[in-house]
Scaffold this active site. Structure first.
Site, short mmCIF file in Angstrom:
data_model
loop_
_atom_site.label_atom_id
_atom_site.label_comp_id
_atom_site.label_asym_id
_atom_site.label_seq_id
_atom_site.Cartn_x
_atom_site.Cartn_y
_atom_site.Cartn_z
CB SER A 516 -0.77 -0.08 1.34
OG SER A 516 -0.21 -0.36 2.52
CG ASN A 519 2.09 -0.67 -5.74
OD1 ASN A 519 3.07 0.06 -6.44
ND2 ASN A 519 2.51 -1.85 -5.15
CE1 TYR A 520 -4.01 -0.15 -5.42
CE2 TYR A 520 -2.65 -1.58 -3.78
CZ TYR A 520 -3.59 -1.51 -5.05
OH TYR A 520 -3.53 -2.58 -5.90
CG LEU A 521 -1.17 4.52 1.12
CD1 LEU A 521 -0.46 4.12 2.63
CD2 LEU A 521 -2.62 4.91 1.69
#
Ligand SMILES: *[C@@H]1O[C@H](CO)[C@@H](O)[C@H](O)[C@H]1NC(C)=O
Ligand SMILES: *[C@@H]1O[C@H](CO)[C@@H](O)[C@H](O)[C@H]1NC(C)=O
Ligand SMILES: *[C@@H]1O[C@H](CO)[C@@H](O)[C@H](O)[C@H]1NC(C)=O
Ligand SMILES: *[C@@H]1O[C@H](CO)[C@@H](O)[C@H](O)[C@H]1NC(C)=O
Ligand SMILES: CC(=O)N[C@H]1CO[C@H](CO)[C@@H](O)[C@@H]1O
EC number: 5.6.2.1
Length: 562
Positions: A516, A519-521
Site C-alpha cells: 500500500s 502503490n496505493y497511498l
C-alpha cells in the site's frame, strides 16, 4: 536560490524544446552527451524535477532514448578437475552444459527444496535435456548422483569470498561501479536517467513461492538472441556482445521498456525499465489491472465468479449481506461479509440466475468497460484510482485520529505505522508471519530486558549520588547527581524506543505494509504528516522510496490535504 534559478532556466529550455524540430532536439541531446561526463556529478545533485513540466498529450513517453542494453550473466566457468561428480559411486566427467546445470543443484543441496519430489523430478527432467546422449544413457537415476564434492567446493568458495581482503573487495566494488556507469543509465529526451534492473539474472533452478508445481525447472540462460531492444532510431543502438545478435531492435515511443525477453518457466515477458524515481514509472501508475506473469487462479472485481459470493437475504432487522470469498492478487484470500443496499442485492440475485458456480458473475463486464464507465463519471477515474482513493483517504483520517504532537518521535512513528496498517487491512495485504519473526522478537525482548537492568542500575546510582550530595552539599556531588539523572533519562528513552519497536513489530506480524505504501497511498499525505509532526522523512520512507517519491517530498506542504 542558485539552484532554483538553474531549475527555472532548465525548465524554460524544455518548454522551448516542445515546439522545435527533432533535428535541433537531436543536436541538443548530442551536445548534452558530450558535456555529460563533466556534468554527471552535478546532474545528480540537481535532479530533474519532471513533475514541474507539462506532459505530452499524444501518448508518447519519450522522443529520444539511448542506452547500452543489458548486462548479461557471466559465462559458465567449468569446475576445476579435482572437484568430481560421482554417479553410482564412480567419478564421472560431465560435459560443460550438463555440469553447469548440475552445479545449480549442488549449490542448493543443503536446502529443503532438493528433497522435495516435485523439485527433484522437474530438475532431473530438465537436466537430462542438457546432457550428451552418452551421459543420458548413463545417468538415469537422480538418487545415484553424488553432488557432495561440488557442494563442498561452492561452500569453500563462498567462505573464501567472505574472507576477501579489503583490496579485493574494493576491486569488485570498482568493477560494479564501472558497470553501473556504463550500463546503468540511459538518455531519455534531455535527461540522463537511472535504469532499474540492467543486469540479467543468471541461470539457475526455479523455486517459486510455496509448493510451486514448476519448482526445480531450469531457468535458462538469457542470450542476446532472446533480447528485444527498444530505443530511438536516431540514437546509438546498443551493441550486442561480440559474435552475437539481438533478437530484434524496435523503436516504439509509446512504451517505456528499454529491453525485453521471455523467460522460459512461466512464459512471462521480462522488461528492463527505468528506476522507480524516474518520471515514467510514475506517470504510468494507474490502470494496469493484470499483473505480468500472474497465472494463478486469482480474480478481481470484474472476474468474480458465481462461486465466489453468497447472498444472505434480509431477515428481521438485519441488512442484506453479501459474503465474498476468493483469491485476490498474489493469491491472498479475501473473505468479507458486506452489508449492501437492496438494489445491489436484487441485482446480484439476477446475475446469479441460471448460472453454474464457475460462470462469471458479471458476464457482461470486463475491466475496459468498467474503466470506461468510471471515466465517464470523472476524468482519469479507474478501478485502481478508486482503491487508491479509498486507501489514501483512510490513511489521512487515521493519521488525524492517532497522531499527537506531544508524543516522542518513536511514538509518532508507531501511530504512523498503525494508520498504515489500517490501510493494509482495508486492501487485504496480509502476509504469513516471517520465518524469522519469533527469533527476532526474542532478540528484541533480550535487548529490552538488558535495558531494564541497565535502568535499575542507573536509578540506584542516581539514588546513591543524591544521598552523597545530601551529605556533602558540595559542587562536585551536585554535578554527579546531574550526570546520573541524565543517564537515567537517556536509558528511559532508549527503553521506550525498544518497547515501541516491539509493539510495532508484534502488530505488524501478519500485515504487509509495503504494497500500500508503494502503490496505493498518495505519498503527499505521508510527507505532509512528517513535516507537520517533525518526523524525519527517513523514518517513513527508505532510500528507494524517497527516490520514487522525490516529487511529493518536494511538493507537499505540512497542511496538504488529500
Ligand atoms: C559422495 O561422495 C563423497 C566423496 O566425494 C563420499 O564421501 C560420500 O560418502 C558420498 N555419498 C554417498 C551418499 O555416496
Ligand atoms: C471488453 O468487452 C468489450 C465489449 O464486449 C470488448 O470490445 C473488449 O475487447 C473487452 N476487453 C477486454 C480487455 O477483454
Ligand atoms: C473505504 O472502503 C471501506 C471498505 O470498503 C469503506 O467502509 C469506507 O467507507 C471507504 N472509505 C471511503 C472514504 O470511501
Ligand atoms: C525499501 O523498501 C522496499 C519495500 O517497500 C524494499 O523493496 C527495498 O529493498 C527497500 N530499499 C532499501 C534501500 O532499503
Ligand atoms: C522491446 C521492448 O522492450 N519493448 C517494447 C518495444 O515496443 C514494442 C511495441 O512495438 C513493445 O511491445 C515492446 O514491449
Amino acid at each position: 536560490a542558485e539552484h532554483d534559478k538553474k531549475a527555472k532556466k532548465r525548465k524554460h529550455e524544455y518548454e522551448e524544446d516542445e515546439d522545435e524540430e527533432d533535428v535541433k532536439h537531436k543536436k541538443k541531446t548530442k551536445d548534452k552527451k558530450v558535456a555529460d561526463g563533466k556534468k554527471a556529478k552535478k546532474e545528480e545533485e540537481e535532479k530533474w524535477k519532471w513533475w514541474e513540466e507539462e506532459r505530452s498529450t499524444d501518448g508518447s513517453k519519450w522522443r529520444f532514448l539511448e542506452h547500452k542494453g543489458p548486462v548479461f550473466a557471466p559465462p559458465y566457468e567449468p569446475l576445476p578437475g579435482k572437484v568430481k561428480f560421482y554417479y553410482d559411486g564412480k567419478p564421472m566427467k560431465l560435459s560443460a552444459p550438463a555440469e553447469e546445470v548440475a552445479t545449480f543443484f549442488a549449490k542448493m543441496l543443503d536446502h529443503e527444496y532438493t528433497t522435495k519430489d516435485i523439485f527433484r523430478k522437474n530438475f532431473f527432467k530438465d537436466w537430462r535435456k542438457e546432457m550428451t546422449s552418452e551421459e543420458k544413457s548413463t545417468i538415469t537415476d537422480l538418487n545415484k548422483c553424488n553432488f557432495s564434492e561440488m557442494s563442498e567446493y561452492f561452500k569453500a568458495q563462498s567462505e573464501a569470498r567472505k574472507q576477501m581482503s579489503k583490496e579485493e573487495k574494493q576491486k569488485i566494488k570498482e568493477e560494479n561501479e564501472r558497470l553501473l556507469q556504463e550500463y546503468g543509465f540511459c538518455i531519455m529526451d534531455n535527461h540522463k536517467e537511472r535504469i532499474g534492473n540492467f543486469r540479467i539474472e543468471p541461470p539457475g533452478l526455479f523455486r517459486g513461492r510455496g509448493d510451486h508445481p514448476k519448482m526445480g525447472m531450469l531457468k535458462r540462460r538469457i542470450r542476446p538472441e532472446d533480447i528485444i531492444i527498444n530505443c530511438s532510431k536516431d540514437s546509438k543502438h546498443p551493441k550486442p556482445p561480440p559474435g552475437t545478435k539481438w533478437k530484434e531492435v524496435r523503436h516504439d515511443n509509446k512504451v517505456t521498456w528499454l529491453a525485453s525477453w521471455t523467460e522460459n518457466i512461466q512464459g512471462s515477458i521480462k522488461y528492463i525499465m527505468l528506476n522507480p524515481s524516474s518520471r515514467i514509472k510514475l506517470a504510468l501508475r494507474a490502470g494496469n489491472e493484470k499483473e505480468e506473469g500472474e497465472t494463478a487462479d486469482t480474480v478481481g472485481c470484474c472476474s468474480l465468479r458465481v462461486e465466489h459470493i453468497k447472498l444472505y437475504p434480509k431477515m428481521d432487522e438485519q441488512e442484506y449481506v453479501v459474503e465474498f470469498d476468493f483469491l485476490g492478487k498474489d493469491s491472498i484470500r479475501y473473505y468479507n461479509k458486506i452489508p449492501v443496499e437492496k438494489r445491489v442485492f436484487k441485482n446480484l440475485q439476477l446475475f446469479l440466475e441460471n448460472k453454474q458456480p464457475e460462470d462469471d458473475l458479471f458476464d457482461r463486464l470486463n475491466t475496459s468497460i468498467l474503466n470506461k464507465h468510471l471515466q465517464e463519471l470523472m476524468d482519469g477515474l479507474t478501478a485502481k484510482v478508486f482503491r487508491t482513493y479509498n486507501a489514501s483517504i483512510t490513511l489521512q483520517q487515521q493519521l488525524k485520529e492517532l497522531s499527537c504532537s506531544d508524543d516522542s518521535v518513536p511514538a509518532k512513528i508507531l501511530s504512523y505505522n498503525r494508520a498504515n496498517r489500517a490501510v493494509a487491512i482495508l486492501c487485504n495485504h496480509q502476509r504469513a508471519p516471517p520465518k524469522t519473526f519469533e527469533k527476532s522478537m526474542q532478540n528484541l525482548q533480550t535487548k529490552i530486558d538488558e535495558k531494564q537492568n541497565q535502568l535499575s542500575a542507573a536509578r540506584k546510582q542516581l539514588k546513591a549520588a543524591k544521598a552523597d550530595h545530601k551529605a556533602s552539599h558540595d559542587e562536585k556531588s551536585k554535578k554527579a547527581v546531574e550526570v546520573k539523572r541524565k543517564a537515567v533519562q537517556r536509558i528511559e528513552e532508549q527503553l521506550m524506543k525498544l518497547q515501541v519497536q516491539a509493539t510495532d513489530r508484534e502488530e505488524n506480524k501478519q500485515i504487509a505494509l509495503g504494497t500500500s505504501k508503494l502503490n496505493y497511498l498518495d505519498p503527499r499525505i505521508s510527507v505532509a504528516w512528517c513535516k507537520k509532526y517533525g518526523v524525519p522523512i527517513e523514518k517513513i520512507y527508505n532510500k528507494t522510496q524517497r527516490e520514487k517519491f522525490a516529487w511529493a517530498i518536494d511538493m507537499a506542504e505540512k497542511d496538504y490535504e488529500f
